[in-house]
Design a protein around this motif. Structure first.
Motif, PDB file in Angstrom:
ATOM      1  N   HIS A 198      -3.453  -4.846  -0.907  1.00  0.00           N
ATOM      2  CA  HIS A 198      -4.009  -3.654  -0.316  1.00  0.00           C
ATOM      3  C   HIS A 198      -4.211  -2.602  -1.410  1.00  0.00           C
ATOM      4  CE1 HIS A 198      -1.850  -5.405   3.270  1.00  0.00           C
ATOM      5  NE2 HIS A 198      -3.009  -5.097   3.809  1.00  0.00           N
ATOM      6  N   THR A 235      -5.836   4.626  -2.760  1.00  0.00           N
ATOM      7  CA  THR A 235      -5.271   5.863  -2.199  1.00  0.00           C
ATOM      8  C   THR A 235      -5.021   6.860  -3.325  1.00  0.00           C
ATOM      9  OG1 THR A 235      -2.976   5.174  -2.503  1.00  0.00           O
ATOM     10  CG2 THR A 235      -4.044   4.550  -0.416  1.00  0.00           C
ATOM     11  N   CYS A 292       0.862  -1.179   0.000  1.00  0.00           N
ATOM     12  CA  CYS A 292       0.000   0.000   0.000  1.00  0.00           C
ATOM     13  C   CYS A 292       0.900   1.231   0.000  1.00  0.00           C
ATOM     14  CB  CYS A 292      -0.872  -0.035   1.258  1.00  0.00           C
ATOM     15  SG  CYS A 292      -2.020   1.339   1.311  1.00  0.00           S
ATOM     16  N   GLY A 319      -1.659  -2.565   6.389  1.00  0.00           N
ATOM     17  CA  GLY A 319      -1.307  -1.904   5.125  1.00  0.00           C
ATOM     18  C   GLY A 319       0.105  -1.340   5.218  1.00  0.00           C
ATOM     19  N   GLY A 320       0.406  -0.415   4.333  1.00  0.00           N
ATOM     20  CA  GLY A 320       1.755   0.152   4.316  1.00  0.00           C
ATOM     21  C   GLY A 320       2.565  -0.499   3.218  1.00  0.00           C
ATOM     22  N   THR A 353       0.211   4.162   1.611  1.00  0.00           N
ATOM     23  CA  THR A 353       0.102   4.987   2.820  1.00  0.00           C
ATOM     24  C   THR A 353       0.298   4.088   4.036  1.00  0.00           C
ATOM     25  OG1 THR A 353      -2.286   4.720   2.696  1.00  0.00           O
ATOM     26  CG2 THR A 353      -1.395   6.764   1.820  1.00  0.00           C
ATOM     27  N   ARG A 354       0.368   4.723   5.217  1.00  0.00           N
ATOM     28  CA  ARG A 354       0.489   3.953   6.465  1.00  0.00           C
ATOM     29  C   ARG A 354      -0.538   4.511   7.441  1.00  0.00           C
ATOM     30  NH1 ARG A 354       4.819   4.447   9.461  1.00  0.00           N
ATOM     31  NH2 ARG A 354       5.385   6.458   8.628  1.00  0.00           N
ATOM     32  N   VAL A 411      -5.477  -3.767   8.803  1.00  0.00           N
ATOM     33  CA  VAL A 411      -5.167  -4.882   7.910  1.00  0.00           C
ATOM     34  C   VAL A 411      -3.693  -4.865   7.479  1.00  0.00           C
ATOM     35  CG1 VAL A 411      -7.499  -5.292   7.046  1.00  0.00           C
ATOM     36  CG2 VAL A 411      -6.070  -3.569   5.942  1.00  0.00           C
ATOM     37  N   HIS A 439      -5.149   4.219  11.430  1.00  0.00           N
ATOM     38  CA  HIS A 439      -6.264   3.357  11.839  1.00  0.00           C
ATOM     39  C   HIS A 439      -6.214   2.009  11.114  1.00  0.00           C
ATOM     40  CE1 HIS A 439      -7.196   5.590   8.241  1.00  0.00           C
ATOM     41  NE2 HIS A 439      -7.746   4.452   7.844  1.00  0.00           N
TER      42      HIS A 439
HETATM   43  S1  SF4 Z   1      -4.629  -0.763   3.561  1.00  0.00           S
HETATM   44 FE1  SF4 Z   1      -6.105   0.948   3.618  1.00  0.00          FE
HETATM   45  S2  SF4 Z   1      -6.183   1.608   5.748  1.00  0.00           S
HETATM   46 FE2  SF4 Z   1      -4.336   0.328   5.495  1.00  0.00          FE
HETATM   47  S3  SF4 Z   1      -2.647   1.754   5.086  1.00  0.00           S
HETATM   48 FE3  SF4 Z   1      -3.488   1.118   3.094  1.00  0.00          FE
HETATM   49  S4  SF4 Z   1      -5.091   2.655   2.586  1.00  0.00           S
HETATM   50 FE4  SF4 Z   1      -4.603   2.848   4.763  1.00  0.00          FE
END
Ligand code: SF4
Length: 351
Positions: A57, A87, A11, A22-23, A13-14, A20, A17
């Motif tokens: 993700h 994102t 993913c 992500g990151g 972003t980090r 799952v 909240h």
């Molecule tokens: S999986 Fe979704 S909530 Fe998690 S970091 Fe990525 S965009 Fe954000």
């Protein structure tokens, strides 16, 4: 119902909240992804339940996503559940973005969604990536230009009242087909405590009166739901419940996750409890037998040892120490927050 979280390509972003895991993360090789999809299709044929998988993700990070999405749309026994959330960072960074969106549309996946966390500054701070707000909005506009349908999720945090006018302006610009409003719940995941300083209270949400209807929400119903989403309301509800009974309730949905190294796990991404093996090589009959014997696990109650739960009074005392007007979205998430404070271990061992 069984869903397999197919972790294809990390993913961008980090999010604080994120429950799952992500990151940024590794990517599944194209050959493995196609082979795993074929294996999942054969596995689903051996399962009695409705089975789906979700490319997560951020599938648009994958260089060959067009090929992969086409394979995902053509399985026989398992369905690709397309949630469409993005994102925007990966899509807007791609030179072939028109082809990627066209591949999705051609496969019948017409709807995409972005999440906004308030002003650009607050959004970027919550998802922990500079420029993420601009990328999300640019992707929303781009997807619409390409003929996709756009949905926007507004995720409540403590800055929302001060950011409300800016949110209205962005929504005016994007004109999404649907706007959702979400109160982040608390899940028993190690990431979740990072979001707590940003959590809104019922009093803050009351300051959104007028804006909620402008954002397409049923304001009266939402305010009513907010009143029932606080820690105080959770404690009142808990008084009449039996903790062991709550945690022993049968659940109808089972989550599995498939990691980029092709290992298949029981549990949603970030809450895995057991590895079933490398999907490329496992015996599918044996895996199907093991999966058929598993209890549902959508509600994290399935991850706790019922005999290690604290006495209800102890949990209520602990919850009474928390800000009573803090919004947790639902009652189980209030309980998980209390258990976290008490350091009651889940089987996943994250406390
Ligand atoms: S999986 Fe979704 S909530 Fe998690 S970091 Fe990525 S965009 Fe954000």
């Amino acid at each position: 119902m069984i869903n397999i979280d197919f972790l294809l390509a990390g993913c961008n972003t980090r999010c604080r909240h994120c429950y799952v895991n992500g990151g940024p993360g590794p990517m599944m090789a194209t050959g493995d992804a196609l082979l795993c999809m074929e294996k999942l299709d054969r596995l689903a044929a051996l399962l009695p339940d409705e089975t789906s998988f979700t490319l997560d993700h951020e599938p648009m990070n994958h260089p060959e996503i067009a090929r992969i999405i086409s394979a995902a749309a053509n399985t026989r026994n398992i369905q690709n559940y397309h949630h469409g959330m993005t994102t925007g960072v990966a899509l807007m960074g791609r030179g072939d973005r028109a082809e990627v969106v066209r591949a999705y549309l051609d496969c019948g996946y017409h709807t995409f969604g972005i999440t906004l966390h308030g002003s650009p500054e607050h959004h970027d701070r919550i998802v922990r990536r500079g420029g993420a707000f601009d990328a999300a909005v640019a992707a929303g506009e781009y997807l619409k230009e390409q003929g996709a349908s756009l949905e926007v999720t507004l995720m409540l945090n403590r800055f929302f009242v001060q950011d409300a006018d800016g949110i209205s302006r962005v929504l005016d610009r994007l004109r999404p087909q649907y706007i959702g409003f979400v109160i982040p719940i608390f899940t028993p995941h190690r990431n979740m405590m990072d979001f707590e300083p940003y959590r809104a209270s019922a009093g803050m949400a009351a300051g959104l009166a007028g804006h909620l209807s402008e954002w397409g929400q049923d304001e009266a119903a939402l305010m009513n739901s907010i009143e029932h989403s606080t820690v105080a309301a959770g404690i009142r509800w808990l008084q009449d419940q039996s903790l062991p009974d709550l945690f022993s309730q049968e659940q109808e949905e089972l989550y599995l996750s498939l990691h980029p190294d092709c290992r298949l796990y029981v549990g949603n991404s970030g809450a895995e409890t057991q590895c079933l093996g490398d999907l490329r090589h496992i015996d599918l009959e044996e895996a199907a037998r093991a999966i058929r014997a598993l209890p549902g696990n959508r509600d994290y109650g399935a991850f706790y040892n019922v005999d290690k739960l604290p006495a209800k009074e102890r949990l209520i005392n602990q919850l009474s120490e928390l800000p009573q007007e803090a919004l947790f979205g639902d009652y189980p998430s209030v309980i998980y927050r209390g258990l976290t404070e008490l350091r009651i271990p889940a089987r996943i061992g994250y406390f």
